[in-house]
Design an enzyme around this catalytic site. Structure first.
Site, PDB file in Angstrom:
ATOM      1  N   HIS A   1      46.434  43.249  35.878  1.00 16.81           N
ATOM      2  CA  HIS A   1      47.813  42.758  35.890  1.00 16.81           C
ATOM      3  C   HIS A   1      47.853  41.369  36.478  1.00 16.81           C
ATOM      4  O   HIS A   1      47.098  41.041  37.392  1.00 16.81           O
ATOM      5  CB  HIS A   1      48.741  43.709  36.663  1.00 16.81           C
ATOM      6  CG  HIS A   1      48.254  44.057  38.026  1.00 16.81           C
ATOM      7  ND1 HIS A   1      47.266  44.997  38.249  1.00 16.81           N
ATOM      8  CD2 HIS A   1      48.589  43.574  39.238  1.00 16.81           C
ATOM      9  CE1 HIS A   1      47.036  45.084  39.543  1.00 16.81           C
ATOM     10  NE2 HIS A   1      47.814  44.209  40.168  1.00 16.81           N
TER      11      HIS A   1
ATOM     12  N   HIS B   1      50.374  38.747  38.362  1.00 20.42           N
ATOM     13  CA  HIS B   1      51.626  38.640  39.119  1.00 20.42           C
ATOM     14  C   HIS B   1      52.289  37.316  38.742  1.00 20.42           C
ATOM     15  O   HIS B   1      51.656  36.256  38.857  1.00 20.42           O
ATOM     16  CB  HIS B   1      51.354  38.599  40.625  1.00 20.42           C
ATOM     17  CG  HIS B   1      50.694  39.821  41.183  1.00 20.42           C
ATOM     18  ND1 HIS B   1      51.374  40.762  41.928  1.00 20.42           N
ATOM     19  CD2 HIS B   1      49.406  40.257  41.127  1.00 20.42           C
ATOM     20  CE1 HIS B   1      50.533  41.720  42.315  1.00 20.42           C
ATOM     21  NE2 HIS B   1      49.326  41.428  41.842  1.00 20.42           N
TER      22      HIS B   1
END
Ligand code: 5GP
Length: 142
Positions: free
Chosen positions: A103, A105
């Site tokens: 992921h 951010h």
């Protein structure tokens, strides 16, 4: 490096087994709000492919995640009135990674406002819902 574990919390969100405040989705990626945001609008961009992090993701999926992260960053500027964007991405425990599905951010920033420490405080559901609405509208229009 350990192999991908499909029991991680983001894999469960991707399968629809856990809820999220989704702001964007296409055939290869999804973006949803971090429930413990370091700043308002803190969004996580994930590939749908089962990659642990930068070290095992395919190049095409990585490129697509970068494209979506750029869209989300632009939406943070327009929809949330951010003055800047911080992008972070952590790999393996010693690299700061806690959840082992890749992921990125994307964190909208306001001038003079420091980021909160990581995972310090759960945001209220109504605040997250309101921000998700604004970001998804901007992303749908982009
Ligand atoms: P990492 O250090 O792995 O890059 O960060 C994991 C992030 O996931 C943290 O910023 C944390 O606040 C966020 N997080 C942890 N659990 C959940 C959850 O159940 N839902 C969402 N949306 N974010 C989570």
């Amino acid at each position: 490096m350990p192999s991908y574990d499909s029991n991680n919390i983001f894999a469960k969100i991707l399968r629809g087994e856990l809820p999220c405040y989704k702001v964007y989705e296409d055939d290869k990626a999804i973006a949803f709000l971090d429930i413990m945001p370091r700043a308002p609008g803190h969004t996580l961009v994930l590939p749908k492919a089962p990659a642990r992090n930068l070290l095992d993701i395919g190049a095409d999926d990585l490129a697509h995640v970068a494209r979506v992260a750029q869209k989300v960053a632009k939406a943070g500027m327009t929809a949330l009135g951010a003055d800047g964007i911080t992008v972070q991405q952590f790999n393996e425990g010693p690299g700061g990674q806690v959840v082992f599905h890749l992921h990125v951010h994307v964190i909208p920033r306001k001038s003079g406002v420091p980021m909160k420490p990581p995972a310090s405080e759960k945001e209220k559901p109504d605040v997250l819902a309101d921000i998700a609405k604004k970001l998804s509208a901007a992303l749908a229009a982009s």
